[in-house]
Design an enzyme around this catalytic site. Structure first.
Site, PDB file in Angstrom:
ATOM      1  N   TYR A   1      -7.930  -6.179  20.352  1.00 45.09           N
ATOM      2  CA  TYR A   1      -8.462  -6.170  18.977  1.00 45.09           C
ATOM      3  C   TYR A   1      -8.445  -7.597  18.412  1.00 45.09           C
ATOM      4  O   TYR A   1      -9.442  -8.078  17.874  1.00 45.09           O
ATOM      5  CB  TYR A   1      -7.619  -5.236  18.103  1.00 45.09           C
ATOM      6  CG  TYR A   1      -8.038  -5.220  16.645  1.00 45.09           C
ATOM      7  CD1 TYR A   1      -9.168  -4.535  16.238  1.00 45.09           C
ATOM      8  CD2 TYR A   1      -7.299  -5.915  15.682  1.00 45.09           C
ATOM      9  CE1 TYR A   1      -9.566  -4.529  14.901  1.00 45.09           C
ATOM     10  CE2 TYR A   1      -7.687  -5.912  14.350  1.00 45.09           C
ATOM     11  CZ  TYR A   1      -8.816  -5.219  13.965  1.00 45.09           C
ATOM     12  OH  TYR A   1      -9.214  -5.235  12.643  1.00 45.09           O
TER      13      TYR A   1
ATOM     14  N   SER B   1     -10.506 -10.139  10.702  1.00 46.35           N
ATOM     15  CA  SER B   1      -9.157  -9.588  10.479  1.00 46.35           C
ATOM     16  C   SER B   1      -8.149 -10.729  10.497  1.00 46.35           C
ATOM     17  O   SER B   1      -8.363 -11.748  11.175  1.00 46.35           O
ATOM     18  CB  SER B   1      -8.810  -8.611  11.606  1.00 46.35           C
ATOM     19  OG  SER B   1      -7.453  -8.231  11.522  1.00 46.35           O
TER      20      SER B   1
HETATM   21  N1  LIG Z   1      -8.087  -1.544   7.185  1.00 43.00           N
HETATM   22  C1  LIG Z   1      -7.449  -2.647   7.618  1.00 43.00           C
HETATM   23  O1  LIG Z   1      -6.210  -2.753   7.492  1.00 43.00           O
HETATM   24  C2  LIG Z   1      -8.231  -3.774   8.247  1.00 43.00           C
HETATM   25  C3  LIG Z   1      -7.544  -4.964   8.495  1.00 43.00           C
HETATM   26  C4  LIG Z   1      -8.226  -6.015   9.083  1.00 43.00           C
HETATM   27  C5  LIG Z   1      -9.564  -5.883   9.407  1.00 43.00           C
HETATM   28  N2  LIG Z   1     -10.219  -4.704   9.154  1.00 43.00           N
HETATM   29  C6  LIG Z   1     -11.628  -4.620   9.562  1.00 43.00           C
HETATM   30  O2  LIG Z   1     -12.400  -4.145   8.492  1.00 43.00           O
HETATM   31  C7  LIG Z   1     -13.557  -3.483   9.006  1.00 43.00           C
HETATM   32  C8  LIG Z   1     -13.731  -2.155   8.305  1.00 43.00           C
HETATM   33  O3  LIG Z   1     -12.634  -1.320   8.653  1.00 43.00           O
HETATM   34  P1  LIG Z   1     -12.014  -0.209   7.660  1.00 43.00           P
HETATM   35  O4  LIG Z   1     -10.602  -0.567   7.464  1.00 43.00           O
HETATM   36  O5  LIG Z   1     -12.887   0.004   6.505  1.00 43.00           O
HETATM   37  O6  LIG Z   1     -11.996   1.050   8.647  1.00 43.00           O
HETATM   38  P2  LIG Z   1     -12.857   2.384   8.716  1.00 43.00           P
HETATM   39  O7  LIG Z   1     -12.769   3.117   7.436  1.00 43.00           O
HETATM   40  O8  LIG Z   1     -12.417   3.054   9.949  1.00 43.00           O
HETATM   41  O9  LIG Z   1     -14.348   1.845   8.868  1.00 43.00           O
HETATM   42  C9  LIG Z   1     -14.889   1.411  10.071  1.00 43.00           C
HETATM   43  C10 LIG Z   1     -16.391   1.546   9.983  1.00 43.00           C
HETATM   44  O10 LIG Z   1     -16.978   1.067  11.201  1.00 43.00           O
HETATM   45  C11 LIG Z   1     -17.876   2.063  11.674  1.00 43.00           C
HETATM   46  N3  LIG Z   1     -17.980   2.033  13.127  1.00 43.00           N
HETATM   47  C12 LIG Z   1     -16.977   2.117  14.028  1.00 43.00           C
HETATM   48  N4  LIG Z   1     -17.472   2.117  15.275  1.00 43.00           N
HETATM   49  C13 LIG Z   1     -18.815   2.025  15.165  1.00 43.00           C
HETATM   50  C14 LIG Z   1     -19.882   1.992  16.098  1.00 43.00           C
HETATM   51  N5  LIG Z   1     -19.677   2.053  17.422  1.00 43.00           N
HETATM   52  N6  LIG Z   1     -21.148   1.915  15.627  1.00 43.00           N
HETATM   53  C15 LIG Z   1     -21.391   1.885  14.301  1.00 43.00           C
HETATM   54  N7  LIG Z   1     -20.422   1.894  13.365  1.00 43.00           N
HETATM   55  C16 LIG Z   1     -19.152   1.973  13.798  1.00 43.00           C
HETATM   56  C17 LIG Z   1     -17.273   3.382  11.196  1.00 43.00           C
HETATM   57  O11 LIG Z   1     -18.255   4.379  11.078  1.00 43.00           O
HETATM   58  P3  LIG Z   1     -18.551   5.559  12.113  1.00 43.00           P
HETATM   59  O12 LIG Z   1     -17.233   6.022  12.669  1.00 43.00           O
HETATM   60  O13 LIG Z   1     -19.245   6.563  11.263  1.00 43.00           O
HETATM   61  O14 LIG Z   1     -19.438   4.962  13.146  1.00 43.00           O
HETATM   62  C18 LIG Z   1     -16.806   2.992   9.807  1.00 43.00           C
HETATM   63  O15 LIG Z   1     -17.867   3.078   8.898  1.00 43.00           O
HETATM   64  C19 LIG Z   1     -13.352  -3.357  10.518  1.00 43.00           C
HETATM   65  O16 LIG Z   1     -14.095  -4.352  11.189  1.00 43.00           O
HETATM   66  C20 LIG Z   1     -11.870  -3.623  10.687  1.00 43.00           C
HETATM   67  O17 LIG Z   1     -11.551  -4.171  11.953  1.00 43.00           O
HETATM   68  C21 LIG Z   1      -9.581  -3.653   8.576  1.00 43.00           C
END
Ligand SMILES: NC(=O)c1ccc[n+]([C@@H]2O[C@H](COP(=O)([O-])OP(=O)(O)OC[C@H]3O[C@@H](n4cnc5c(N)ncnc54)[C@H](OP(=O)(O)O)[C@@H]3O)[C@@H](O)[C@H]2O)c1
Length: 279
Positions: free
Chosen positions: A154, A141
């Protein structure tokens, strides 16, 4: 880069960035192992992936559990005989006043966001060594670069992920295992709806595609680190200010999302009561 029949693990594939990345790998002919907790979402995804990549499958479980994280790699190699690309993308957000963060929550964030990627990487490296190569892509991130307000744990989990990856650059030298960091900025996914205490950020959010493109870029061009979006004025200036004028950056962030005095007062009151109860 030829992706046909390459074995790719994508964690966090049930939604957002991971979901799109899984589709993009399958469209290129790769065999995808989709990992997350919500098995219903994974089942739907894999049904779709199998139309273009018949051997793809999913593994449902909690990556905050070391046994499951290791099992993901074991089961992949057991079923498919190899692992070419590991995308550590699963993650949770944690945006809340520091006074409201419990030690258990802090540990949970570190397990899911940071340690899970260490566990899967350590399990994958021996197989990649035997195969004489592989890729580990860690979706971190921009918070690892500049900690946003109310996101201390985080940001720490993502900084840890980045430092671990940087360490691997040296430690895996000569092994033909390429490790890379992708730092997303604000991306339009459901992660924003999962906050306990909603973030004040209301600027633009980018499509998941830019992060998926960055994942392919670090693999194909063997880049070590890419931020997505690459050129966002707010993100670039935050990084420059952190170097040149950290005080100004802090003041700007404090204005963006101030800590209300009543939050401090309530936390102080609670601390006093707890302290009185303990003595
Ligand atoms: N969206 C943003 O603005 C942003 C910015 C910077 C970084 N990121 C990073 O990008 C990555 C993906 O995030 P996203 O934005 O696509 O959010 P998201 O749609 O909420 O996806 C998060 C994924 O992680 C899985 N997950 C969460 N806890 C878990 C656990 N304990 N075991 C297994 N799987 C788990 C969730 O699936 P389940 O709930 O089904 O387990 C989901 O598939 C993350 O690492 C996030 O920190 C996102």
């Amino acid at each position: 880069m030829e992706y046909r029949d390459k074995v790719v693990i994508v964690t966090g594939a049930s939604s957002g960035i991971g979901n799109d990345a899984a589709r993009a790998f399958a469209e290129r002919g790769a065999i995808v192992v989709a990992v997350a907790r919500r098995e219903g979402h994974l089942k739907d995804l894999v049904e779709e992936l199998r139309r273009v990549s018949p051997d793809s499958f999913y593994l449902g479980g909690d990556l905050g559990d070391q046994n499951f994280a290791q099992e993901v790699v074991r089961e992949t190699v057991h079923r498919l005989g190899r692992i070419d690309i590991l995308v550590n993308n699963a993650g949770i957000s944690k945006h809340k006043q520091i006074y409201h963060l419990s030690p258990d929550e802090a540990e949970h964030v570190m397990r899911v966001n940071f340690l899970s990627s260490v566990w899967t990487s350590l399990a994958a490296i021996p197989h990649m060594l035997i195969q004489e190569g592989g890729f580990i892509v860690n979706v971190s991130s921009f918070a690892a670069k500049v900690a946003p307000p109310r996101e201390a744990i985080y940001a720490a989990s993502k900084s840890a992920m980045n430092s671990f990856t940087e360490g691997l650059w040296g430690d895996l030298a000569g092994s033909n295992i390429h490790t890379a960091i992708v730092n997303p900025g604000p991306i339009d996914t459901e992660i924003w709806d999962k906050e306990d205490e909603p973030a004040a950020y209301d600027g633009p959010k980018y499509p998941t595609r830019i992060v998926v493109d960055a994942i392919f870029e670090v693999i194909e061009k063997r880049r070590r680190e890419v931020t997505a979006p690459k050129w966002n004025l707010q993100l670039v200036s935050a990084q420059v200010m952190k170097l040149l004028a950290p005080g100004v950056l802090q003041a700007g962030m404090a204005r963006m999302e101030p800590v209300p005095p009543e939050v401090i007062e309530r936390a102080r009151e609670k601390a006093r009561k707890e302290s009185a109860g303990e003595t």
